[in-house]
Scaffold this motif. Sequence first.
Motif, PDB file in Angstrom:
ATOM      1  N   THR A  85       0.863  -1.222  -0.145  1.00  0.00           N
ATOM      2  CA  THR A  85      -0.048   0.029   0.120  1.00  0.00           C
ATOM      3  C   THR A  85       1.086   1.238  -0.065  1.00  0.00           C
ATOM      4  OG1 THR A  85      -0.028   0.074   2.379  1.00  0.00           O
ATOM      5  CG2 THR A  85      -1.937  -1.235   1.069  1.00  0.00           C
ATOM      6  N   ASP A  86       0.336   2.549  -0.129  1.00  0.00           N
ATOM      7  CA  ASP A  86       0.924   3.752  -0.102  1.00  0.00           C
ATOM      8  C   ASP A  86       1.007   4.300   1.193  1.00  0.00           C
ATOM      9  OD1 ASP A  86       1.539   3.465  -2.868  1.00  0.00           O
ATOM     10  OD2 ASP A  86      -0.403   4.411  -3.494  1.00  0.00           O
ATOM     11  N   SER A  87       0.349   3.507   2.069  1.00  0.00           N
ATOM     12  CA  SER A  87       0.465   4.026   3.356  1.00  0.00           C
ATOM     13  C   SER A  87       0.846   3.419   4.544  1.00  0.00           C
ATOM     14  CB  SER A  87      -1.259   4.567   3.883  1.00  0.00           C
ATOM     15  OG  SER A  87      -1.273   5.042   5.093  1.00  0.00           O
ATOM     16  N   ASP A  88       1.890   3.887   5.205  1.00  0.00           N
ATOM     17  CA  ASP A  88       2.452   2.863   6.465  1.00  0.00           C
ATOM     18  C   ASP A  88       1.332   2.430   7.314  1.00  0.00           C
ATOM     19  OD1 ASP A  88       4.523   3.106   5.071  1.00  0.00           O
ATOM     20  OD2 ASP A  88       5.729   4.194   6.513  1.00  0.00           O
ATOM     21  N   GLU A  89       0.399   3.259   7.662  1.00  0.00           N
ATOM     22  CA  GLU A  89      -0.667   3.249   8.600  1.00  0.00           C
ATOM     23  C   GLU A  89      -1.469   2.060   8.009  1.00  0.00           C
ATOM     24  OE1 GLU A  89       0.068   6.118   7.597  1.00  0.00           O
ATOM     25  OE2 GLU A  89       0.855   7.254   9.402  1.00  0.00           O
ATOM     26  N   ALA A  90      -1.928   2.146   7.084  1.00  0.00           N
ATOM     27  CA  ALA A  90      -2.768   1.020   6.481  1.00  0.00           C
ATOM     28  C   ALA A  90      -1.885  -0.650   6.239  1.00  0.00           C
ATOM     29  CB  ALA A  90      -2.975   1.468   4.814  1.00  0.00           C
ATOM     30  N   SER A  91      -0.688  -0.304   5.965  1.00  0.00           N
ATOM     31  CA  SER A  91       0.140  -1.624   6.015  1.00  0.00           C
ATOM     32  C   SER A  91       0.075  -2.162   7.547  1.00  0.00           C
ATOM     33  CB  SER A  91       1.579  -1.270   5.591  1.00  0.00           C
ATOM     34  OG  SER A  91       1.615  -0.736   4.566  1.00  0.00           O
ATOM     35  N   VAL A  92       0.100  -1.138   8.441  1.00  0.00           N
ATOM     36  CA  VAL A  92       0.216  -1.979   9.973  1.00  0.00           C
ATOM     37  C   VAL A  92      -1.241  -2.526  10.204  1.00  0.00           C
ATOM     38  CG1 VAL A  92       0.274  -1.322  12.287  1.00  0.00           C
ATOM     39  CG2 VAL A  92       1.887  -0.242  10.636  1.00  0.00           C
ATOM     40  N   LEU A  93      -2.358  -2.045   9.838  1.00  0.00           N
ATOM     41  CA  LEU A  93      -3.846  -2.371  10.061  1.00  0.00           C
ATOM     42  C   LEU A  93      -3.880  -3.519   9.384  1.00  0.00           C
ATOM     43  CD1 LEU A  93      -5.699   0.880  10.155  1.00  0.00           C
ATOM     44  CD2 LEU A  93      -5.234  -0.525  12.043  1.00  0.00           C
ATOM     45  N   ILE A  94      -3.466  -3.835   8.072  1.00  0.00           N
ATOM     46  CA  ILE A  94      -3.666  -4.995   7.237  1.00  0.00           C
ATOM     47  C   ILE A  94      -2.800  -5.940   7.882  1.00  0.00           C
ATOM     48  CG2 ILE A  94      -3.176  -6.110   5.133  1.00  0.00           C
ATOM     49  CD1 ILE A  94      -3.666  -3.338   3.601  1.00  0.00           C
ATOM     50  N   SER A  95      -1.596  -5.938   8.381  1.00  0.00           N
ATOM     51  CA  SER A  95      -0.856  -7.004   8.868  1.00  0.00           C
ATOM     52  C   SER A  95      -1.397  -7.250  10.118  1.00  0.00           C
ATOM     53  CB  SER A  95       0.702  -6.426   9.278  1.00  0.00           C
ATOM     54  OG  SER A  95       1.331  -7.382   9.890  1.00  0.00           O
ATOM     55  N   LEU A  96      -1.950  -6.328  11.187  1.00  0.00           N
ATOM     56  CA  LEU A  96      -2.706  -6.799  12.146  1.00  0.00           C
ATOM     57  C   LEU A  96      -4.004  -7.845  12.027  1.00  0.00           C
ATOM     58  CD1 LEU A  96      -2.331  -3.563  14.398  1.00  0.00           C
ATOM     59  CD2 LEU A  96      -1.399  -5.818  15.001  1.00  0.00           C
ATOM     60  N   THR A  97      -4.713  -7.256  10.836  1.00  0.00           N
ATOM     61  CA  THR A  97      -5.751  -7.933  10.503  1.00  0.00           C
ATOM     62  C   THR A  97      -5.451  -9.392  10.142  1.00  0.00           C
ATOM     63  OG1 THR A  97      -6.828  -6.016   9.811  1.00  0.00           O
ATOM     64  CG2 THR A  97      -8.281  -8.015   9.084  1.00  0.00           C
ATOM     65  N   VAL A  98      -4.546  -9.688   9.260  1.00  0.00           N
ATOM     66  CA  VAL A  98      -4.109 -10.786   8.715  1.00  0.00           C
ATOM     67  C   VAL A  98      -3.637 -11.902  10.005  1.00  0.00           C
ATOM     68  CG1 VAL A  98      -2.198 -12.166   7.252  1.00  0.00           C
ATOM     69  CG2 VAL A  98      -3.304  -9.963   6.649  1.00  0.00           C
ATOM     70  N   ARG A  99      -2.889 -10.970  10.663  1.00  0.00           N
ATOM     71  CA  ARG A  99      -2.336 -11.926  11.759  1.00  0.00           C
ATOM     72  C   ARG A  99      -3.730 -12.448  12.721  1.00  0.00           C
ATOM     73  NH1 ARG A  99       1.541  -9.603  16.575  1.00  0.00           N
ATOM     74  NH2 ARG A  99      -0.425  -8.655  16.998  1.00  0.00           N
ATOM     75  N   GLN A 100      -4.809 -11.608  12.863  1.00  0.00           N
ATOM     76  CA  GLN A 100      -5.793 -12.006  13.805  1.00  0.00           C
ATOM     77  C   GLN A 100      -6.513 -13.303  12.943  1.00  0.00           C
ATOM     78  OE1 GLN A 100      -8.608  -8.983  14.157  1.00  0.00           O
ATOM     79  NE2 GLN A 100      -9.797 -10.010  15.829  1.00  0.00           N
ATOM     80  N   LEU A 101      -6.757 -13.033  11.652  1.00  0.00           N
ATOM     81  CA  LEU A 101      -7.462 -14.028  10.974  1.00  0.00           C
ATOM     82  C   LEU A 101      -6.858 -15.240  10.618  1.00  0.00           C
ATOM     83  CD1 LEU A 101      -8.910 -11.402   8.017  1.00  0.00           C
ATOM     84  CD2 LEU A 101     -10.110 -12.612  10.022  1.00  0.00           C
ATOM     85  N   THR A 102      -5.625 -15.323  10.658  1.00  0.00           N
ATOM     86  CA  THR A 102      -4.767 -16.725  10.376  1.00  0.00           C
ATOM     87  C   THR A 102      -4.193 -17.178  11.324  1.00  0.00           C
ATOM     88  OG1 THR A 102      -2.844 -15.324   9.484  1.00  0.00           O
ATOM     89  CG2 THR A 102      -4.551 -15.739   7.883  1.00  0.00           C
ATOM     90  N   ALA A 103      -4.095 -16.489  12.787  1.00  0.00           N
ATOM     91  CA  ALA A 103      -3.412 -16.673  13.691  1.00  0.00           C
ATOM     92  C   ALA A 103      -2.007 -16.925  13.596  1.00  0.00           C
ATOM     93  CB  ALA A 103      -3.757 -18.306  14.305  1.00  0.00           C
ATOM     94  N   GLY A 104      -1.358 -16.019  12.805  1.00  0.00           N
ATOM     95  CA  GLY A 104       0.107 -15.786  12.266  1.00  0.00           C
ATOM     96  C   GLY A 104       0.611 -17.109  11.665  1.00  0.00           C
TER      97      GLY A 104
END
Length: 338
Positions: free
Chosen positions: A196-215
């Motif tokens: 993405t073009d935004s670091d804030e969005a990248s952090v949110l996406i990473s948190l969401t992926v980790r929550q959905l996939t349990a890491g």
Amino acid sequence: MIHLPLVRQGPLRALAVRVALAVLLVLVTVAIIYLDRDGYRDINEDGLSLLDCFYYAVVTLSTTGYGDITPVTAESRLVNVLVITPARVLFLIILVGTTLEVLTDQYRNSLRVGRWRRKLKDHIIVCGYGTKGRAAVGALLESGWDKSRIVVVESRPEGVRQATSNGLVTIEGNATRSSVLNEADVKNCKAVLIATDSDEASVLISLTVRQLTAGQVRIIAAVREQENAALLKQSGAHHVIVSSATAGRLLGLTTTAPPLIDVVEDLLTPGQGMALAMRSAERSEVGENPRALATLVVALIRRGKVLPLGGGQSVQIETGDMLVYIRAEEGSTTGTAV
């Protein structure tokens, strides 16, 4: 919304095809009636002319049916039952073809989405189809990755259109939302690339992926600023690439040692000169020093960690090691060594 790559027919061409089919159907019907004109009777009882045949064909196919011209012989009535009536139905289908096409496209698209979901597994999700996302997809395709196993998540309409036109399955939506990532089947994917073009969005996406996939899913992300790299790793990213810092180092390298930047670009550009590659260590290579191999090994990866090959430390290849080496691209020409 899931956008599957689809080659669509232009509206003018589709309209021209429908008009041509309608005219052809009318002409065929006129020919049939004209050949059997003796079996029809009109109210004037003076026989059917070619104009009368056109008139009867048009009013019959359009289901108007004034009744001033009627078939009277058994043969003519049989032709009306077996030929004219199916032609009337076909003519109506052509007239309402736009509505039927929309319904058919929706049904066909739902079938394609269902078939795509059943086959989808071990795919790569690319969040963002800007400059970084397009480059990442290009690198995947150049390395032999199947295009059908790449799913792009993009919220910008122009990005969605570009990804779809490039033959990629695209999900229109914000990758920070769980519902959008679930549409991409994030739980069964191989990796998630955040571009993405935004670091804030990248952090949110990473948190969401980790929550959905349990890491359990590997996350690779690109950030613009070095100070956000640690935050992104804490949010679940396994690898973080700092685009601004990398570009700055390359600029500095170009200034101090210009020929080296050509080597770096050569290594990173597939199909030109040299290229980085990785393979598993062969059984015959176990116990050997990587420097002694015929191929030019630049790194050794053991259990996910990179082992240094320089210095006085002697490293021997073990079973399960991955070798990073430099290979010559096919069709490339060998230049002068720097």
